[in-house]
Design a protein around this motif. Structure first.
Motif, PDB file in Angstrom:
ATOM      1  N   UNK A 176       3.152  39.229 -19.971  1.00 33.44           N
ATOM      2  CA  UNK A 176       2.438  40.537 -20.322  1.00 33.44           C
ATOM      3  C   UNK A 176       3.178  41.710 -20.567  1.00 33.44           C
ATOM      4  N   UNK A 177       4.180  42.076 -19.942  1.00 37.30           N
ATOM      5  CA  UNK A 177       5.146  43.041 -20.179  1.00 37.30           C
ATOM      6  C   UNK A 177       5.883  42.825 -21.723  1.00 37.30           C
ATOM      7  N   UNK A 227       1.289  49.070 -10.832  1.00 38.77           N
ATOM      8  CA  UNK A 227       1.137  49.269  -9.549  1.00 38.77           C
ATOM      9  C   UNK A 227       2.058  50.308  -8.758  1.00 38.77           C
ATOM     10  N   UNK A 228       2.142  51.342  -9.563  1.00 38.61           N
ATOM     11  CA  UNK A 228       3.075  52.412  -9.255  1.00 38.61           C
ATOM     12  C   UNK A 228       4.704  52.329  -9.242  1.00 38.61           C
ATOM     13  N   UNK A 229       5.093  51.341 -10.230  1.00 41.76           N
ATOM     14  CA  UNK A 229       6.210  51.009 -10.277  1.00 41.76           C
ATOM     15  C   UNK A 229       6.675  51.112 -11.918  1.00 41.76           C
ATOM     16  N   UNK A 230       7.467  52.042 -12.328  1.00 40.60           N
ATOM     17  CA  UNK A 230       7.716  52.068 -13.919  1.00 40.60           C
ATOM     18  C   UNK A 230       8.581  50.948 -14.220  1.00 40.60           C
ATOM     19  N   UNK A 269      14.156  46.116 -16.302  1.00 40.29           N
ATOM     20  CA  UNK A 269      13.164  45.685 -14.965  1.00 40.29           C
ATOM     21  C   UNK A 269      13.122  44.098 -14.788  1.00 40.29           C
ATOM     22  N   UNK A 270      13.128  43.776 -13.698  1.00 34.61           N
ATOM     23  CA  UNK A 270      12.903  42.248 -13.448  1.00 34.61           C
ATOM     24  C   UNK A 270      11.733  42.009 -12.419  1.00 34.61           C
ATOM     25  N   UNK A 275       8.656  43.982  -8.409  1.00 34.80           N
ATOM     26  CA  UNK A 275       9.058  44.454  -9.523  1.00 34.80           C
ATOM     27  C   UNK A 275      10.173  45.352  -9.067  1.00 34.80           C
ATOM     28  N   UNK A 276      11.439  45.049  -9.850  1.00 36.97           N
ATOM     29  CA  UNK A 276      12.629  45.610  -9.375  1.00 36.97           C
ATOM     30  C   UNK A 276      12.720  45.645  -7.741  1.00 36.97           C
ATOM     31  N   UNK A 277      12.436  44.747  -6.980  1.00 42.48           N
ATOM     32  CA  UNK A 277      12.654  44.778  -5.639  1.00 42.48           C
ATOM     33  C   UNK A 277      11.549  45.277  -4.970  1.00 42.48           C
ATOM     34  N   UNK A 278      10.456  46.107  -5.593  1.00 41.20           N
ATOM     35  CA  UNK A 278       9.504  46.565  -4.945  1.00 41.20           C
ATOM     36  C   UNK A 278       8.022  45.495  -5.016  1.00 41.20           C
TER      37      UNK A 278
END
Length: 278
Positions: free
Chosen positions: A176-177, A191-194, A199-200, A210-213
């Motif tokens: 999707x990204x 979800x609040x992550x840029x 980004x991974x 997302x980026x560890x979040x």
């Protein structure tokens, strides 16, 4: 001379003893010479070809040809699959795909014209140093948006993925990204992550990181860009929405005149890279 000596046959026997013996000896059987088994031309050909005598150079060439043939076969198979998908698409789906390709071409053309305009302004400005500083400041803002270090707002779309079955995985969100970026998305927040260039996304149990979040469903995308390009890109046949719906996820896409992307990323100073300009 006796009577027997006067007989003609007796004279012949006495006069031709050697010829008779030679004739007898010539009639004796001549021993045959022993010869090996006869080899045919086909047998000689087989003996010349097997076992094969392969040099190192021939082996390398054979491996290269095998690799080339395998690559061509994979490419042909990939093209065949793509052609099959297009042949099975409806007319309105094909029109939508063509429209999206035209939109992407137009975006690239607009970007090209914008760069040419900046070049012309810089070349024609009476104060080139001031014009260069102005363009640099504007470029800094643009790069800040792309790097996620500054907030951004503008028109765009929101996409909500409700995954009640827990079947949505990280690679689906990554698709999707990527599709949004290809459609011209300038800022993305999940979800609040840029979401930025590096980004991974990884699977984390029944959720995604997302980026560890770690983020949980429903997954909410806030995307800034041209809504007329972003929404159709997600709804193309075989695209993001269709793939997620096959996984029994519910996808909702809506356009908006104002999207605010306010999740920020800290600016990271490179450890080794330095500017080469002087």
């Amino acid at each position: 001379m006796s009577h027997e000596d006067g007989r003609p046959e007796h004279r012949l026997r006495r006069e031709l003893p050697e010829e008779v013996q030679a004739s007898a000896s010539s009639e004796a059987p001549i021993p045959e010479e022993k010869s090996g088994p006869t080899v045919t031309g086909r047998q000689r050909l087989v003996q010349g070809l097997w076992p094969p005598r392969v040099s190192r150079a021939q082996l390398i060439v054979a491996l290269l040809l095998f690799g080339l043939g395998f690559g061509l076969a994979v490419q042909v198979a990939s093209n065949s699959n793509s052609d099959s998908a297009l042949r099975g698409a409806r007319q309105e789906d094909l029109v939508r795909i063509l429209d999206e390709l035209d939109d992407r071409t137009q975006r690239l053309e607009d970007e090209k014209q914008g760069l040419q305009k900046q070049r012309d302004e810089l070349e024609n400005s009476s104060d080139q140093a001031e014009e260069a500083r102005k363009q640099t400041a504007e470029k800094e803002k643009q790069l800040g948006i792309l790097a996620g270090t500054v907030a951004a707002q503008g028109p765009g779309i929101t996409m909500t993925i409700d995954d009640t079955k827990g079947t949505v995985e990280a690679d689906m969100l990554l698709d999707a990204v990527q599709e949004l970026r290809a459609a011209g998305a300038e800022a993305i927040q999940v979800n609040g992550v840029r979401v930025v260039a590096n980004t991974y996304l990884t699977d984390s149990g029944k959720s995604v990181s997302v980026d560890g979040n770690k983020i949980n469903a429903p997954y909410r995308f806030k995307v800034i860009g041209k809504p007329q390009d972003l929404e159709p890109a997600l709804n193309i046949p075989g695209g993001v929405v269709q793939t997620l719906e096959k996984e029994q996820a519910t996808v909702t896409v809506g356009r908006s005149a104002k999207i605010v992307v306010d999740a920020l990323r800290a600016a990271k100073q490179p450890d080794y890279a330095r500017s080469s300009s002087r």
